[in-house]
Design an enzyme around this catalytic site. Structure first.
Site, PDB file in Angstrom:
ATOM      1  N   GLU A   1      -2.313  -1.665  -5.897  1.00 40.54           N
ATOM      2  CA  GLU A   1      -3.573  -1.083  -6.335  1.00 40.54           C
ATOM      3  C   GLU A   1      -3.405  -0.359  -7.661  1.00 40.54           C
ATOM      4  O   GLU A   1      -2.319   0.137  -7.974  1.00 40.54           O
ATOM      5  CB  GLU A   1      -4.097  -0.092  -5.294  1.00 40.54           C
ATOM      6  CG  GLU A   1      -4.612  -0.727  -4.026  1.00 40.54           C
ATOM      7  CD  GLU A   1      -5.128   0.315  -3.053  1.00 40.54           C
ATOM      8  OE1 GLU A   1      -6.360   0.380  -2.857  1.00 40.54           O
ATOM      9  OE2 GLU A   1      -4.304   1.057  -2.498  1.00 40.54           O
TER      10      GLU A   1
ATOM     11  N   ASP B   1       0.861  -1.174   0.000  1.00 38.73           N
ATOM     12  CA  ASP B   1       0.000   0.000   0.000  1.00 38.73           C
ATOM     13  C   ASP B   1       0.902   1.229   0.000  1.00 38.73           C
ATOM     14  O   ASP B   1       1.619   1.484   0.977  1.00 38.73           O
ATOM     15  CB  ASP B   1      -0.912   0.011   1.226  1.00 38.73           C
ATOM     16  CG  ASP B   1      -1.849   1.213   1.231  1.00 38.73           C
ATOM     17  OD1 ASP B   1      -2.821   1.196   0.464  1.00 38.73           O
ATOM     18  OD2 ASP B   1      -1.586   2.163   1.995  1.00 38.73           O
TER      19      ASP B   1
ATOM     20  N   ASP C   1      -3.100   1.922   6.843  1.00 41.80           N
ATOM     21  CA  ASP C   1      -2.260   1.513   5.720  1.00 41.80           C
ATOM     22  C   ASP C   1      -1.920   0.033   5.789  1.00 41.80           C
ATOM     23  O   ASP C   1      -1.919  -0.666   4.769  1.00 41.80           O
ATOM     24  CB  ASP C   1      -0.982   2.353   5.688  1.00 41.80           C
ATOM     25  CG  ASP C   1      -1.265   3.821   5.418  1.00 41.80           C
ATOM     26  OD1 ASP C   1      -2.294   4.108   4.769  1.00 41.80           O
ATOM     27  OD2 ASP C   1      -0.479   4.672   5.849  1.00 41.80           O
TER      28      ASP C   1
END
Length: 459
Positions: A308, A216, A390
């Site tokens: 992502e 992340d 996170d």
């Protein structure tokens, strides 16, 4: 495994060699502008004739915009356009013509819908002062000297390197690499030579092939891993901001160029602009070095990496965070992970853009309707989990890899970028295979041999 990669080395040019390289870069710019003028003249003439009612059969004949056609036209006119053409390598003129052919093709493909992404405009003329000098060699004598501190390029001769080229020389000597082209370019006040090489890379396996890690990325920490590791964000641009402001103010006090009245910049302005350019180049080099070290370590250690699909252009619209987001280099992290996973025998999985990794509880799967950016800890009202937001997002990303392995390789899954995640109340979701909201998985074709899967949300 054969792949194409680049080796870039800094050069130490003498004043005479620098003038020679600049002459070749100027020749490339001249050929580009001459060919572009011919293309625009024919297009404008045909457009004017249509306004007069001339039929298509009687219009001024058009010509192909391909590189062979442009090169043939240049060879027929170079004696009149550039009587000194023999002083430069033919590759210099080919560099400008090739750049124009590619630009025209990209423009046509975008207008016809064949090219997606950012809008591509019609090519513009290149200015001597506003364009980065560059020249590309594809034929002729291109080699690394045995001392590995010098390279030989056509018409430029023997050039001294600022650093050893032993990594490239070893591959060339072993026969595991083949030089395809060499490009000389000035970047941040320094000259570099980049060799585009076809490399036969040995098959590698990550240190932990079965390891799955979710990554992340963020501003406070450059990357938070599902293992709990936090990678600090060095914030190179922020650290150099004081120096950059000083150099910018110094530049503004000098007499700069003014295109409206034809005013040329003063020598002091040019020296101040060079200092500012070197400061920005240093920031870019530090950022690039840190990202390479991070992505190399991740791909060599873990077999599966999940990231992502971030909408970075949309994130840059936030004027309060735009500078920090650009300084972090989110897109560069994913780009490097994409090809380094293939080099090291791993795979890269990409969660769809609207997958709620931060809003989903990594313990029970409950999804929050809203999660403010100021909430740095995730509090689950269903199971009571309290975790750094996170790390919670990284854990959710890592869980997607198990769902892909359970579902197998199915049909191509959509990215889901045309719709946002539906907002609703908190819903408890089981972590059983096939029952989670992101249970539908699939794969997309790899990019240049990379294993880059997109995990899409079921609807």
């Amino acid at each position: 495994m054969k792949t194409v990669q680049a080796y870039r080395f800094a050069l130490d040019l003498t004043p005479g060699q620098e003038r020679n390289v600049l002459a070749h870069a100027g020749a490339a710019r001249l050929a580009h502008n001459w060919a572009l003028a011919r293309v625009k003249a024919v297009m404008d003439q045909r457009a004017a004739e249509r306004t007069y009612g001339v039929t298509d059969e009687r219009l001024t004949p058009a010509f192909s915009w391909s590189l062979p056609t442009l090169r043939k036209m240049w060879n027929a006119a170079k004696a009149q356009v550039a009587p000194w053409w023999a002083e430069c390598s033919k590759e210099a003129f080919n560099t400008g013509l090739d750049a124009l052919a590619r630009a025209l093709k990209n423009w046509v493909d975008f207008r016809t819908g064949k090219r997606k992404g950012r809008p591509v405009g019609f090519p513009r003329f290149k200015s001597r002062r506003r364009v980065t000098p560059s020249v590309r060699f594809t034929t002729g004598a291109i080699r690394v000297e045995p001392d590995r501190m010098h390279v030989v390029l056509p018409r430029l001769g023997r050039l001294k390197l600022h650093e050893s080229a032993r990594k490239l020389a070893r591959r060339l000597d072993n026969g595991t690499a083949r030089t395809m082209s060499a490009t000389v370019r000035r970047d941040g006040g320094r000259w570099y030579v980049s060799f585009t090489v076809e490399v036969d890379r040995a098959e590698r396996v990550p240190a932990r092939p079965g390891s799955v890690v979710g990554v992340d990325v963020g501003i406070r920490h450059l990357a938070v891993l599902s293992t709990g590791e936090r990678v600090d964000n060095p914030r190179h641009l922020t650290a150099a901001q004081t120096r950059l402001r000083q150099l910018g103010r110094s530049l503004s006090r000098k007499i700069g160029p003014d295109r409206r009245i034809g005013q040329r910049p003063s020598k002091r302005w040019e020296r101040a602009a060079a200092r500012l350019g070197r400061a920005h180049a240093r920031v870019a080099a530090l950022r690039r070095d840190g990202l390479h070290k991070l992505t190399t370590r991740l791909t060599r250690e873990h077999g599966t990496i999940v990231v992502e699909d971030l909408n970075v252009p949309g994130m840059l619209a936030n004027r309060r965070l735009a500078r920090h987001i650009a300084d972090a280099g989110f897109a560069e992290i994913r780009r490097q992970l994409a090809y380094k996973t293939s080099w090291n025998g791993g795979r890269l999985l990409v969660a769809e853009r609207w997958y709620p990794s931060s809003k989903t509880c990594s313990g029970c799967g409950a999804v929050k309707a809203k999660l403010a950016l100021s909430e740095r800890e995730y509090h689950c009202e269903v199971c009571g989990l309290v975790m750094d937001r996170d790390r919670n997002a990284a854990a959710n990303l890592a869980a997607l890899a198990a769902e892909l392995d359970t579902a197998g390789s199915g049909p191509v899954a959509a990215r889901g970028a045309d719709r946002k995640t539906r907002l609703g109340g908190q819903v408890a979701v089981k972590r059983e295979p096939g029952t989670t909201p992101v249970g539908q998985t699939g794969t997309v074709p790899p990019q240049v041999g990379t294993t880059d899967h997109v995990l899409a949300k079921a609807h």
